[in-house]
Design an enzyme around this catalytic site. Structure first.
Site, PDB file in Angstrom:
ATOM      1  N   LEU A   1     -35.108  48.582 -33.523  1.00 11.47           N
ATOM      2  CA  LEU A   1     -33.728  48.559 -33.035  1.00 11.47           C
ATOM      3  C   LEU A   1     -33.153  49.964 -32.945  1.00 11.47           C
ATOM      4  O   LEU A   1     -32.499  50.326 -31.961  1.00 11.47           O
ATOM      5  CB  LEU A   1     -32.870  47.692 -33.963  1.00 11.47           C
ATOM      6  CG  LEU A   1     -31.456  47.377 -33.472  1.00 11.47           C
ATOM      7  CD1 LEU A   1     -31.504  46.576 -32.178  1.00 11.47           C
ATOM      8  CD2 LEU A   1     -30.693  46.608 -34.538  1.00 11.47           C
TER       9      LEU A   1
ATOM     10  N   ASP B   1     -28.157  31.122 -40.949  1.00  5.65           N
ATOM     11  CA  ASP B   1     -26.946  31.916 -40.781  1.00  5.65           C
ATOM     12  C   ASP B   1     -26.467  32.234 -42.191  1.00  5.65           C
ATOM     13  O   ASP B   1     -25.991  31.350 -42.915  1.00  5.65           O
ATOM     14  CB  ASP B   1     -25.899  31.108 -40.018  1.00  5.65           C
ATOM     15  CG  ASP B   1     -24.564  31.828 -39.901  1.00  5.65           C
ATOM     16  OD1 ASP B   1     -24.411  32.924 -40.482  1.00  5.65           O
ATOM     17  OD2 ASP B   1     -23.653  31.289 -39.236  1.00  5.65           O
TER      18      ASP B   1
ATOM     19  N   THR C   1     -36.558  51.848 -37.246  1.00  8.98           N
ATOM     20  CA  THR C   1     -36.903  50.480 -36.866  1.00  8.98           C
ATOM     21  C   THR C   1     -36.929  50.399 -35.341  1.00  8.98           C
ATOM     22  O   THR C   1     -36.474  51.308 -34.644  1.00  8.98           O
ATOM     23  CB  THR C   1     -35.864  49.492 -37.411  1.00  8.98           C
ATOM     24  OG1 THR C   1     -34.583  49.799 -36.822  1.00  8.98           O
ATOM     25  CG2 THR C   1     -35.766  49.579 -38.925  1.00  8.98           C
TER      26      THR C   1
ATOM     27  N   ASN D   1     -31.168  40.952 -47.264  1.00  9.45           N
ATOM     28  CA  ASN D   1     -31.401  42.032 -46.300  1.00  9.45           C
ATOM     29  C   ASN D   1     -30.602  41.875 -45.009  1.00  9.45           C
ATOM     30  O   ASN D   1     -30.304  42.873 -44.354  1.00  9.45           O
ATOM     31  CB  ASN D   1     -32.896  42.104 -45.974  1.00  9.45           C
ATOM     32  CG  ASN D   1     -33.181  42.960 -44.768  1.00  9.45           C
ATOM     33  OD1 ASN D   1     -33.132  44.186 -44.822  1.00  9.45           O
ATOM     34  ND2 ASN D   1     -33.481  42.316 -43.634  1.00  9.45           N
TER      35      ASN D   1
ATOM     36  N   ILE E   1     -33.839  55.050 -40.996  1.00  4.14           N
ATOM     37  CA  ILE E   1     -35.164  54.443 -40.907  1.00  4.14           C
ATOM     38  C   ILE E   1     -35.449  54.069 -39.454  1.00  4.14           C
ATOM     39  O   ILE E   1     -34.608  53.456 -38.783  1.00  4.14           O
ATOM     40  CB  ILE E   1     -35.264  53.183 -41.797  1.00  4.14           C
ATOM     41  CG1 ILE E   1     -34.847  53.515 -43.236  1.00  4.14           C
ATOM     42  CG2 ILE E   1     -36.670  52.610 -41.745  1.00  4.14           C
ATOM     43  CD1 ILE E   1     -35.711  54.533 -43.943  1.00  4.14           C
TER      44      ILE E   1
ATOM     45  N   TYR F   1     -18.703  49.221 -41.643  1.00  2.00           N
ATOM     46  CA  TYR F   1     -20.038  49.258 -42.246  1.00  2.00           C
ATOM     47  C   TYR F   1     -19.987  49.953 -43.607  1.00  2.00           C
ATOM     48  O   TYR F   1     -20.549  49.461 -44.596  1.00  2.00           O
ATOM     49  CB  TYR F   1     -20.995  49.986 -41.308  1.00  2.00           C
ATOM     50  CG  TYR F   1     -22.446  49.923 -41.720  1.00  2.00           C
ATOM     51  CD1 TYR F   1     -23.192  48.764 -41.518  1.00  2.00           C
ATOM     52  CD2 TYR F   1     -23.069  51.020 -42.303  1.00  2.00           C
ATOM     53  CE1 TYR F   1     -24.526  48.701 -41.890  1.00  2.00           C
ATOM     54  CE2 TYR F   1     -24.403  50.958 -42.686  1.00  2.00           C
ATOM     55  CZ  TYR F   1     -25.125  49.803 -42.465  1.00  2.00           C
ATOM     56  OH  TYR F   1     -26.446  49.747 -42.854  1.00  2.00           O
TER      57      TYR F   1
ATOM     58  N   LYS G   1     -21.024  48.031 -47.087  1.00  2.00           N
ATOM     59  CA  LYS G   1     -22.167  48.476 -47.891  1.00  2.00           C
ATOM     60  C   LYS G   1     -21.732  49.056 -49.235  1.00  2.00           C
ATOM     61  O   LYS G   1     -22.451  48.941 -50.239  1.00  2.00           O
ATOM     62  CB  LYS G   1     -22.997  49.493 -47.102  1.00  2.00           C
ATOM     63  CG  LYS G   1     -23.710  48.883 -45.895  1.00  2.00           C
ATOM     64  CD  LYS G   1     -24.655  47.747 -46.302  1.00  2.00           C
ATOM     65  CE  LYS G   1     -25.484  47.248 -45.146  1.00  2.00           C
ATOM     66  NZ  LYS G   1     -26.442  46.179 -45.556  1.00  2.00           N
TER      67      LYS G   1
ATOM     68  N   GLY H   1     -37.506  44.525 -38.366  1.00  2.00           N
ATOM     69  CA  GLY H   1     -37.068  45.704 -39.109  1.00  2.00           C
ATOM     70  C   GLY H   1     -37.453  45.729 -40.568  1.00  2.00           C
ATOM     71  O   GLY H   1     -38.594  45.430 -40.941  1.00  2.00           O
TER      72      GLY H   1
END
Length: 259
Positions: free
Chosen positions: A194, A64, A192, A91, A190, A155, A159, A18
């Protein structure tokens, strides 16, 4: 002509796919030595091998990012191998669905650990080795660190935390006169691999609804961006071209947050 990151050493977490993969490869194209880390050792190794095969210089490490002790090991190994660390791209991240009523505390804590705590750990480790030699720390947030999404409570929280933590770290480094810049990048939608797989797995009706929403809400052509769009933004922040930027938010979203 020398590349924009010539003689720089960069660490990109979540670099096995990604946005991280695109950023690692873009940095290598501009002359950086890139350390690609990922929880998945195989994908990190693949990206590093592809960089080396194309004439760049890279190495891979399994990492990790929630492991505090491992951060010190990884950063110390980079400095031992290459003499310095000039660029860190925090990232690595995850996105677990769940609204404010139904999200589980387990998913909440996992999201904060991967998306939030790891950025703190990485930034702290990088400051420790950059405060003499200088550097650029780039934290990947999201437009969902700026605007809300009803089904992404954990999320959004993580963020948004990355966004404001970046400013705190930037001010700290400036107040200490460390030659370190700390900025955040806020990708929009975006495409990607995934995301593409996720859309493909949706029932036809939901897939059509998702595409109609994008067409309606993204001003630039109603289409998702490419990983390279984010990689180029990171390249700017990593390079000396952004030497007068710290604590800034670079939004790359096709105009989505203009609404």
């Amino acid at each position: 002509m020398a590349g924009r990151l010539q003689n720089k050493v960069a660490l990109v977490t979540g670099g096995g796919s990604g946005l991280g993969e695109a950023t690692a490869k873009r940095f290598a194209e501009e002359g950086a030595v890139v350390v690609v880390t990922d929880l998945n050792a195989d994908t990190a190794a693949r990206v590093a091998e592809e960089i080396n095969a194309s004439g760049g210089q890279a190495m891979a490490r399994q990492q990790d990012v929630t492991n505090e002790a491992l951060w010190k090991t990884v950063v110390d190994d980079i400095v031992s191998s290459y003499g310095a660390l000039h660029i860190l791209v925090n990232n690595a991240g995850i996105g677990l669905p769940g609204n404010a009523e139904e999200a589980t505390i387990e998913d909440w804590r996992t999201t904060q650990a991967v998306n939030g705590e790891s950025v703190f750990l990485g930034t702290r480790a990088a400051i420790g080795v950059m405060k003499e030699s200088g550097g650029s720390i780039i934290n990947i947030s999201s437009i969902e660190g700026i605007v809300g999404e009803p089904g992404a409570a954990a999320y959004n929280y993580s963020k948004g935390g990355v966004r404001i933590f970046t400013k705190s770290a930037a001010l700290h480094c400036a107040s200490k006169a460390y030659p370190i810049r700390v900025n955040s990048v806020h990708p929009g939608f975006i495409l990607t691999a995934l995301v593409e797989q996720g859309i493909a797995s949706l029932p036809d009706e939901m897939k059509q609804e998702a595409m109609q929403r994008l067409a309606r809400e993204i001003p630039l052509g109603g289409a998702m961006g490419e990983p390279l769009d984010i990689a180029n933004g990171c390249l700017f922040l990593a390079s000396d071209e952004s030497k007068y930027m710290t604590g800034s938010e670079l939004v790359i979203d096709g105009g989505y947050t203009c609404h």
